[in-house]
Design an enzyme around this catalytic site. Structure first.
Site, PDB file in Angstrom:
ATOM      1  N   ASN A   1      -6.061 -25.346  61.675  1.00 47.13           N
ATOM      2  CA  ASN A   1      -5.451 -24.110  62.156  1.00 47.13           C
ATOM      3  C   ASN A   1      -5.991 -23.650  63.503  1.00 47.13           C
ATOM      4  O   ASN A   1      -5.313 -22.956  64.247  1.00 47.13           O
ATOM      5  CB  ASN A   1      -5.630 -22.989  61.119  1.00 47.13           C
ATOM      6  CG  ASN A   1      -7.024 -22.928  60.543  1.00 47.13           C
ATOM      7  OD1 ASN A   1      -7.559 -23.916  60.058  1.00 47.13           O
ATOM      8  ND2 ASN A   1      -7.628 -21.769  60.607  1.00 47.13           N
TER       9      ASN A   1
ATOM     10  N   GLN B   1      -0.660 -25.711  57.758  1.00 48.24           N
ATOM     11  CA  GLN B   1      -0.248 -25.651  59.168  1.00 48.24           C
ATOM     12  C   GLN B   1       0.787 -26.717  59.537  1.00 48.24           C
ATOM     13  O   GLN B   1       1.493 -26.572  60.524  1.00 48.24           O
ATOM     14  CB  GLN B   1      -1.466 -25.750  60.091  1.00 48.24           C
ATOM     15  CG  GLN B   1      -2.418 -24.562  60.001  1.00 48.24           C
ATOM     16  CD  GLN B   1      -1.821 -23.269  60.557  1.00 48.24           C
ATOM     17  OE1 GLN B   1      -0.811 -23.266  61.277  1.00 48.24           O
ATOM     18  NE2 GLN B   1      -2.435 -22.143  60.221  1.00 48.24           N
TER      19      GLN B   1
ATOM     20  N   SER C   1       2.048 -22.410  52.558  1.00 44.89           N
ATOM     21  CA  SER C   1       2.124 -20.951  52.513  1.00 44.89           C
ATOM     22  C   SER C   1       3.321 -20.478  53.335  1.00 44.89           C
ATOM     23  O   SER C   1       3.461 -20.866  54.505  1.00 44.89           O
ATOM     24  CB  SER C   1       0.826 -20.391  53.098  1.00 44.89           C
ATOM     25  OG  SER C   1       0.838 -18.994  53.034  1.00 44.89           O
ATOM     26  N   GLY C   2       4.157 -19.637  52.724  1.00 42.16           N
ATOM     27  CA  GLY C   2       5.397 -19.224  53.373  1.00 42.16           C
ATOM     28  C   GLY C   2       5.226 -18.546  54.720  1.00 42.16           C
ATOM     29  O   GLY C   2       6.010 -18.772  55.644  1.00 42.16           O
TER      30      GLY C   2
ATOM     31  N   CYS D   1      -8.855 -15.081  59.885  1.00 40.98           N
ATOM     32  CA  CYS D   1      -9.760 -14.594  58.847  1.00 40.98           C
ATOM     33  C   CYS D   1     -11.158 -14.358  59.396  1.00 40.98           C
ATOM     34  O   CYS D   1     -11.906 -13.567  58.856  1.00 40.98           O
ATOM     35  CB  CYS D   1      -9.832 -15.605  57.712  1.00 40.98           C
ATOM     36  SG  CYS D   1      -8.245 -16.305  57.336  1.00 40.98           S
TER      37      CYS D   1
HETATM   38  N1  PLP Z   1      -5.185 -23.087  55.124  1.00 46.84           N
HETATM   39  C1  PLP Z   1      -4.977 -22.994  56.444  1.00 46.84           C
HETATM   40  C2  PLP Z   1      -5.114 -24.213  57.294  1.00 46.84           C
HETATM   41  C3  PLP Z   1      -4.627 -21.766  57.004  1.00 46.84           C
HETATM   42  O1  PLP Z   1      -4.416 -21.685  58.323  1.00 46.84           O
HETATM   43  C4  PLP Z   1      -4.505 -20.635  56.163  1.00 46.84           C
HETATM   44  C5  PLP Z   1      -4.194 -19.310  56.733  1.00 46.84           C
HETATM   45  O2  PLP Z   1      -4.672 -18.917  57.784  1.00 46.84           O
HETATM   46  C6  PLP Z   1      -4.726 -20.792  54.789  1.00 46.84           C
HETATM   47  C7  PLP Z   1      -5.068 -22.036  54.312  1.00 46.84           C
HETATM   48  C8  PLP Z   1      -4.609 -19.643  53.831  1.00 46.84           C
HETATM   49  O3  PLP Z   1      -3.284 -19.319  53.618  1.00 46.84           O
HETATM   50  P1  PLP Z   1      -2.852 -18.030  52.789  1.00 46.84           P
HETATM   51  O4  PLP Z   1      -2.852 -16.901  53.738  1.00 46.84           O
HETATM   52  O5  PLP Z   1      -1.493 -18.338  52.285  1.00 46.84           O
HETATM   53  O6  PLP Z   1      -3.826 -17.889  51.685  1.00 46.84           O
END
Ligand code: PLP
Length: 396
Positions: free
Chosen positions: A151, A181, A201-202, A327
């Site tokens: 990401n 991603q 993830s949507g 995050c």
């Molecule tokens: N994995 C990756 C590579 C991400 O970029 C993200 C979100 O930033 C997630 C997992 C987590 O996704 P979610 O917000 O649906 O929990």
């Protein structure tokens, strides 16, 4: 210039066509999909149709392999904890140093409980050491978790090859892929891989936040994280969120419709943005030139200045970008991904990620290229590293 949104790896705008597809399931076809009467059956029909779309989106074999849930973090927790719950004998896990916190944190917690976790290294471009990963797999390894695309840098990892290697060395070791991603950026084909579990993830591809998918390859079992009713074939309790599920399915359809054309357009914009910044900003350099990189992402380091300050100045210009993952932004800890890559300390705190989508335009790209040099000059003017910055300007 209106708002310029270059933070699509954090989240994306919901496509209006997705909102339209969700709409009937709030106040008209609002039945519980498990109910027997017509109102419920209508919701059940939408659920079935959505599952079929997602099966195609992932290139899965069977709609039974598709489990709807709330997000990728839920999916990752379900897989990692669920595999170990049913495999009490094995205490070894493998993952990488650059995973998203939803995978990384779970592993760190497991270490505290006595599990042995091996973390695979990346090089200065963010590329994974596949040979090292191979050497770590033993019959004692319960699970290998690797993201498909990073990401922060956009680096794409050869997860199909990795899954094959894992199975060759230890056929019973499970393979989990965080495909958050990559989803929507290329057509996936999980049925022809050795990947056991995968999550998406949507909200990363123009569906709303709060809806995700867990893929469980046929033949695999998992202890559910959320227990209760028998929804989702007993693999994830909780009444299905039909409007959001209809939304993620519509977003998947839209992504599949023009997957090549759209991503080619996005790549051209990203390349123009990247080249423009590298050419016009005296202390800019690319953090990751990985072997294969997502078409929409660039991560650029600006030596001797603070990334958070760049973001604040960009915000004043109506430009949304990020330093590290959404995050972790808000904390001043440098990105664990850039640290793992050995990014020099002169750039570590001054790196920003720009991530594009189908909604970005050439005008927006040019606006950033025009204004970013002024922003950097302004911040450089108050930096305590005047000597170093002057040197950089001279050598440019
Ligand atoms: N994995 C990756 C590579 C991400 O970029 C993200 C979100 O930033 C997630 C997992 C987590 O996704 P979610 O917000 O649906 O929990």
């Amino acid at each position: 210039m209106e708002l310029i949104y270059f933070d699509n790896n954090a989240t994306t705008m919901v496509d209006k066509r997705v909102i339209e597809a969700m709409h009937p399931y709030f106040a008209q076809k609002y039945g519980n999909p498990s109910s027997i009467y017509d109102l419920g059956a209508e919701a059940g029909k939408a659920l079935k149709a959505s599952r079929a779309v997602i099966t195609e989106f992932l290139g899965a074999k069977d709609p039974k392999e598709i489990i709807f849930n709330s997000c990728a973090s839920e999916g990752a927790n379900t897989v990692i904890k669920g595999v170990l719950e049913l495999d009490k004998a094995r205490k070894h896990l493998i993952t990488t140093r650059v995973e998203h916190p939803c995978v990384m944190t779970v592993h760190q917690e497991l270490e505290k409980k006595g599990y042995k976790v091996s973390y695979v290294d990346v090089d200065y471009n963010g590329d994974l050491d596949v040979k090292q990963l191979e050497s770590l797999v033993t019959p004692e390894t319960a699970l290998v978790s690797v993201m498909w695309a990073n990401n922060e840098t956009g680096a794409i990892y050869p997860v199909e090859q990795i899954a094959r290697i894992v199975k060759e060395k230890s056929p019973t070791t499970k393979v989990f892929v965080d495909a958050v991603q990559i989803a929507g950026k290329r057509q996936l084909n999980v049925k022809d891989t050795d990947i056991d579990f995968l999550v998406i993830s949507g909200h990363k591809f123009h569906a709303p936040k709060g809806v995700g998918v867990l893929y469980i390859k046929s033949g695999n079992i998992l202890k559910p994280l959320i227990e209760g009713g028998h929804q989702e074939r007993g693999k994830r309790a909780g009444t299905e969120n039909v409007p959001y599920i209809a939304g993620i399915a519509r977003a998947a359809e839209l992504a599949m419709e023009n997957i090549v054309e759209e991503n080619t357009k996005v790549k051209a914009l990203r390349d123009r943005l990247e080249e423009g910044i590298l050419k016009n900003v005296f202390n800019a350099s690319l953090n990751s030139k990985s072997r294969e990189r997502m078409c929409n992402t660039t991560n650029i380091g600006f030596e001797y200045i603070e990334g958070e300050l760049i973001l604040l100045h960009l915000n004043d210009l109506g430009i949304c970008a990020s330093s590290g993952s959404a995050c972790t932004s808000g904390s001043l800890e440098p990105s664990h991904v850039l640290k793992a890559m050995g990014t020099p300390f002169t750039c570590l705190h001054g790196s920003i990620r720009l991530s594009l989508s189908r909604y970005n335009t050439e005008q927006e790209v040019d606006y950033v290229i025009k204004h970013l040099p002024e922003v950097i000059d302004k911040i450089a003017g108050i930096s305590p590293f005047q000597k170093e910055l002057a040197e950089l300007r001279k050598n440019r």
